[in-house]
Design a protein around this motif. Structure first.
Motif, PDB file in Angstrom:
ATOM      1  N   ALA A 218      -9.260   6.834   4.687  1.00 13.37           N
ATOM      2  CA  ALA A 218      -9.429   8.267   4.432  1.00 13.37           C
ATOM      3  C   ALA A 218      -9.463   8.575   2.938  1.00 13.37           C
ATOM      4  O   ALA A 218     -10.070   9.564   2.513  1.00 13.37           O
ATOM      5  N   SER A 219      -8.815   7.722   2.127  1.00 16.18           N
ATOM      6  CA  SER A 219      -8.764   7.981   0.684  1.00 16.18           C
ATOM      7  C   SER A 219     -10.104   7.752   0.008  1.00 16.18           C
ATOM      8  O   SER A 219     -10.302   8.140  -1.150  1.00 16.18           O
ATOM      9  N   ASP A 220     -11.061   7.147   0.709  1.00 20.43           N
ATOM     10  CA  ASP A 220     -12.356   6.832   0.103  1.00 20.43           C
ATOM     11  C   ASP A 220     -13.113   8.083  -0.334  1.00 20.43           C
ATOM     12  O   ASP A 220     -14.019   8.005  -1.170  1.00 20.43           O
TER      13      ASP A 220
ATOM     14  N   HIS B 138       0.826  -1.215   0.000  1.00 18.78           N
ATOM     15  CA  HIS B 138       0.000   0.000   0.000  1.00 18.78           C
ATOM     16  C   HIS B 138       0.855   1.258   0.000  1.00 18.78           C
ATOM     17  O   HIS B 138       0.640   2.179  -0.803  1.00 18.78           O
ATOM     18  N   HIS B 139       1.826   1.323   0.899  1.00 16.86           N
ATOM     19  CA  HIS B 139       2.646   2.536   1.009  1.00 16.86           C
ATOM     20  C   HIS B 139       3.455   2.767  -0.267  1.00 16.86           C
ATOM     21  O   HIS B 139       3.538   3.903  -0.765  1.00 16.86           O
ATOM     22  N   LEU B 140       4.037   1.713  -0.808  1.00 19.19           N
ATOM     23  CA  LEU B 140       4.837   1.871  -2.022  1.00 19.19           C
ATOM     24  C   LEU B 140       3.980   2.375  -3.184  1.00 19.19           C
ATOM     25  O   LEU B 140       4.342   3.342  -3.871  1.00 19.19           O
ATOM     26  N   ILE B 141       2.841   1.736  -3.401  1.00 17.16           N
ATOM     27  CA  ILE B 141       1.993   2.115  -4.541  1.00 17.16           C
ATOM     28  C   ILE B 141       1.455   3.530  -4.366  1.00 17.16           C
ATOM     29  O   ILE B 141       1.504   4.352  -5.306  1.00 17.16           O
ATOM     30  N   SER B 142       0.920   3.829  -3.198  1.00 17.36           N
ATOM     31  CA  SER B 142       0.319   5.150  -2.975  1.00 17.36           C
ATOM     32  C   SER B 142       1.339   6.264  -3.154  1.00 17.36           C
ATOM     33  O   SER B 142       1.062   7.289  -3.803  1.00 17.36           O
ATOM     34  N   GLU B 143       2.525   6.072  -2.595  1.00 16.67           N
ATOM     35  CA  GLU B 143       3.556   7.100  -2.687  1.00 16.67           C
ATOM     36  C   GLU B 143       4.047   7.278  -4.123  1.00 16.67           C
ATOM     37  O   GLU B 143       4.219   8.415  -4.593  1.00 16.67           O
ATOM     38  N   GLN B 144       4.255   6.187  -4.845  1.00 15.28           N
ATOM     39  CA  GLN B 144       4.798   6.305  -6.196  1.00 15.28           C
ATOM     40  C   GLN B 144       3.756   6.787  -7.205  1.00 15.28           C
ATOM     41  O   GLN B 144       4.091   7.522  -8.136  1.00 15.28           O
ATOM     42  N   LEU B 145       2.486   6.408  -7.015  1.00 22.27           N
ATOM     43  CA  LEU B 145       1.448   6.953  -7.896  1.00 22.27           C
ATOM     44  C   LEU B 145       1.269   8.452  -7.661  1.00 22.27           C
ATOM     45  O   LEU B 145       1.032   9.210  -8.605  1.00 22.27           O
ATOM     46  N   ALA B 146       1.388   8.878  -6.417  1.00 21.77           N
ATOM     47  CA  ALA B 146       1.249  10.304  -6.105  1.00 21.77           C
ATOM     48  C   ALA B 146       2.332  11.133  -6.785  1.00 21.77           C
ATOM     49  O   ALA B 146       2.096  12.269  -7.215  1.00 21.77           O
ATOM     50  N   VAL B 147       3.527  10.568  -6.925  1.00 22.06           N
ATOM     51  CA  VAL B 147       4.610  11.257  -7.620  1.00 22.06           C
ATOM     52  C   VAL B 147       4.392  11.211  -9.132  1.00 22.06           C
ATOM     53  O   VAL B 147       4.582  12.214  -9.837  1.00 22.06           O
ATOM     54  N   LEU B 148       3.968  10.052  -9.645  1.00 21.41           N
ATOM     55  CA  LEU B 148       3.793   9.882 -11.091  1.00 21.41           C
ATOM     56  C   LEU B 148       2.639  10.720 -11.629  1.00 21.41           C
ATOM     57  O   LEU B 148       2.766  11.361 -12.677  1.00 21.41           O
ATOM     58  N   THR B 149       1.508  10.719 -10.924  1.00 17.05           N
ATOM     59  CA  THR B 149       0.311  11.435 -11.393  1.00 17.05           C
ATOM     60  C   THR B 149      -0.272  12.236 -10.228  1.00 17.05           C
ATOM     61  O   THR B 149      -1.298  11.847  -9.656  1.00 17.05           O
ATOM     62  N   PRO B 150       0.342  13.347  -9.866  1.00 17.71           N
ATOM     63  CA  PRO B 150      -0.118  14.113  -8.703  1.00 17.71           C
ATOM     64  C   PRO B 150      -1.532  14.666  -8.843  1.00 17.71           C
ATOM     65  O   PRO B 150      -2.167  15.018  -7.840  1.00 17.71           O
TER      66      PRO B 150
ATOM     67  N   SER C 290      -7.073   3.560  -1.958  1.00 17.04           N
ATOM     68  CA  SER C 290      -6.515   2.250  -1.619  1.00 17.04           C
ATOM     69  C   SER C 290      -7.358   1.573  -0.550  1.00 17.04           C
ATOM     70  O   SER C 290      -7.870   2.231   0.363  1.00 17.04           O
ATOM     71  N   GLU C 291      -7.480   0.271  -0.654  1.00 14.85           N
ATOM     72  CA  GLU C 291      -8.203  -0.495   0.363  1.00 14.85           C
ATOM     73  C   GLU C 291      -7.647  -0.234   1.759  1.00 14.85           C
ATOM     74  O   GLU C 291      -8.395  -0.220   2.738  1.00 14.85           O
TER      75      GLU C 291
ATOM     76  N   LEU D  19      -7.634   3.176  -8.330  1.00 16.62           N
ATOM     77  CA  LEU D  19      -8.264   2.290  -7.364  1.00 16.62           C
ATOM     78  C   LEU D  19      -7.326   1.103  -7.149  1.00 16.62           C
ATOM     79  O   LEU D  19      -7.013   0.362  -8.091  1.00 16.62           O
ATOM     80  N   VAL D  20      -6.881   0.924  -5.909  1.00 13.66           N
ATOM     81  CA  VAL D  20      -5.777   0.003  -5.618  1.00 13.66           C
ATOM     82  C   VAL D  20      -6.180  -1.033  -4.568  1.00 13.66           C
ATOM     83  O   VAL D  20      -6.730  -0.688  -3.521  1.00 13.66           O
ATOM     84  N   ASP D  21      -5.901  -2.284  -4.876  1.00 12.20           N
ATOM     85  CA  ASP D  21      -5.888  -3.327  -3.855  1.00 12.20           C
ATOM     86  C   ASP D  21      -4.436  -3.765  -3.727  1.00 12.20           C
ATOM     87  O   ASP D  21      -3.921  -4.480  -4.597  1.00 12.20           O
ATOM     88  N   PRO D  22      -3.737  -3.320  -2.689  1.00 12.70           N
ATOM     89  CA  PRO D  22      -2.298  -3.574  -2.602  1.00 12.70           C
ATOM     90  C   PRO D  22      -1.936  -5.053  -2.529  1.00 12.70           C
ATOM     91  O   PRO D  22      -0.871  -5.467  -2.974  1.00 12.70           O
ATOM     92  N   LEU D  23      -2.843  -5.850  -1.935  1.00 18.48           N
ATOM     93  CA  LEU D  23      -2.627  -7.304  -1.874  1.00 18.48           C
ATOM     94  C   LEU D  23      -4.000  -7.953  -1.898  1.00 18.48           C
ATOM     95  O   LEU D  23      -4.677  -8.054  -0.877  1.00 18.48           O
ATOM     96  N   ASP D  24      -4.421  -8.347  -3.086  1.00 18.18           N
ATOM     97  CA  ASP D  24      -5.721  -8.996  -3.246  1.00 18.18           C
ATOM     98  C   ASP D  24      -5.533 -10.492  -3.029  1.00 18.18           C
ATOM     99  O   ASP D  24      -4.792 -11.145  -3.761  1.00 18.18           O
ATOM    100  N   GLY D  25      -6.224 -11.025  -2.026  1.00 21.24           N
ATOM    101  CA  GLY D  25      -6.060 -12.432  -1.700  1.00 21.24           C
ATOM    102  C   GLY D  25      -5.186 -12.638  -0.481  1.00 21.24           C
ATOM    103  O   GLY D  25      -4.309 -13.500  -0.473  1.00 21.24           O
ATOM    104  N   THR D  26      -5.440 -11.846   0.566  1.00 17.06           N
ATOM    105  CA  THR D  26      -4.635 -11.984   1.785  1.00 17.06           C
ATOM    106  C   THR D  26      -4.768 -13.393   2.373  1.00 17.06           C
ATOM    107  O   THR D  26      -3.805 -13.939   2.916  1.00 17.06           O
TER     108      THR D  26
END
Length: 266
Positions: free
Chosen positions: A73-75, A50-62, A68-69, A86-93
């Protein structure tokens, strides 16, 4: 942009894989599992991805918000008009905890309630699906890349190839499958169930039980890119940014499958 998002999904998958391997080898730290408010499990791998995806997407497309699931707060950015990731950082925990390898990283771009593109990456299996309606769909396994198309001839050999959930089979789904007659069951976990349709490994996947928007968006884009459909029981495509994050019951299939099912006597 999509190429960079694929890279982000792969990096997240690598983070998950490190924790997964440590967990499988008995690491107490990696094995720490929390329980969320809905009683679903939460692992260290969910949060790292979650942290990796959210942080890197925020830089790529601010200018495009990230929903994220693992960030309640992001809802607020999950709306029916406009764009959001729309991100599921790990689908199938549950698959992660069971150490069966059938879990994925899901990232979808939603525009005006539709998933216009998505990437689904299974790090243990090293299978990367991506695509969107009008964009086509592909599967990359290692260095091999192939175009995906849904089956043009369902019921190969007289049997429906039906995807069944490893974790969520219920009486309603079983009753639907029973209506089809003799079937060949295809087992899969997480959003790989939808991807089995896209890669012509199955004909139909009925999901008559609860899922959330982040569970389906990326894989829906892949299925639609491969020429298939993901629709509710009224025949409407799944929509995103709804007031309720839960999806209705739905069916994933090639169009020809749905025509034949609609014409089948109850």
């Amino acid at each position: 942009m999509y190429k960079e998002v694929i890279s982000i999904a792969v990096k997240a998958g690598q983070e998950i894989l490190e924790i997964y391997n440590a967990y499988a080898n008995g690491s107490a730290e990696a094995a720490a599992i929390q329980t969320k408010g809905d009683l679903s499990p939460l692992t260290k791998a969910d949060l790292a991805s979650h942290h990796l995806i959210s942080e890197q997407l925020a830089v790529l497309t601010p200018d495009i918000p990230v929903v994220s699931e693992e960030d309640t707060a992001s809802d607020i950015y999950r709306k029916p008009i406009g764009r959001f990731w729309l991100v599921d950082p790990l689908d199938g925990t549950k698959e992660f905890i069971a150490c069966n390898g059938e879990f994925t990283v899901n990232i979808a771009l939603i525009e005006d309630a539709k998933p216009i593109w998505g990437v689904v990456y299974a790090p243990v299996l090293d299978r990367l699906y991506c695509g969107g309606r009008g964009l086509g769909a592909t599967l990359q396994v290692g260095a091999d890349l192939k175009k995906l198309e849904v089956s043009p001839s369902p019921q190969l050999g007289g049997f429906w190839r039906v995807v069944a959930s490893k974790s969520h089979m219920n009486p309603e789904t079983q009753a639907f499958i029973d209506r089809l007659g003799e079937v060949d069951l295809v087992q899969a976990g997480s959003s790989l169930k939808l991807c089995r349709i896209a890669e012509d490994a199955a004909d139909i996947y009925p999901r008559l039980g609860p899922t959330c928007e982040w569970d389906t968006a990326a894989a829906q884009a892949v299925v639609e890119g491969a020429g298939g459909v993901v629709h509710d029981l009224q025949g409407q495509p799944l929509q995103y940014g709804k007031p309720d994050v839960l999806n209705p019951s739905f069916i994933v299939a090639a169009r020809i499958c749905l025509v034949e099912l609609d014409n089948r006597d109850d």
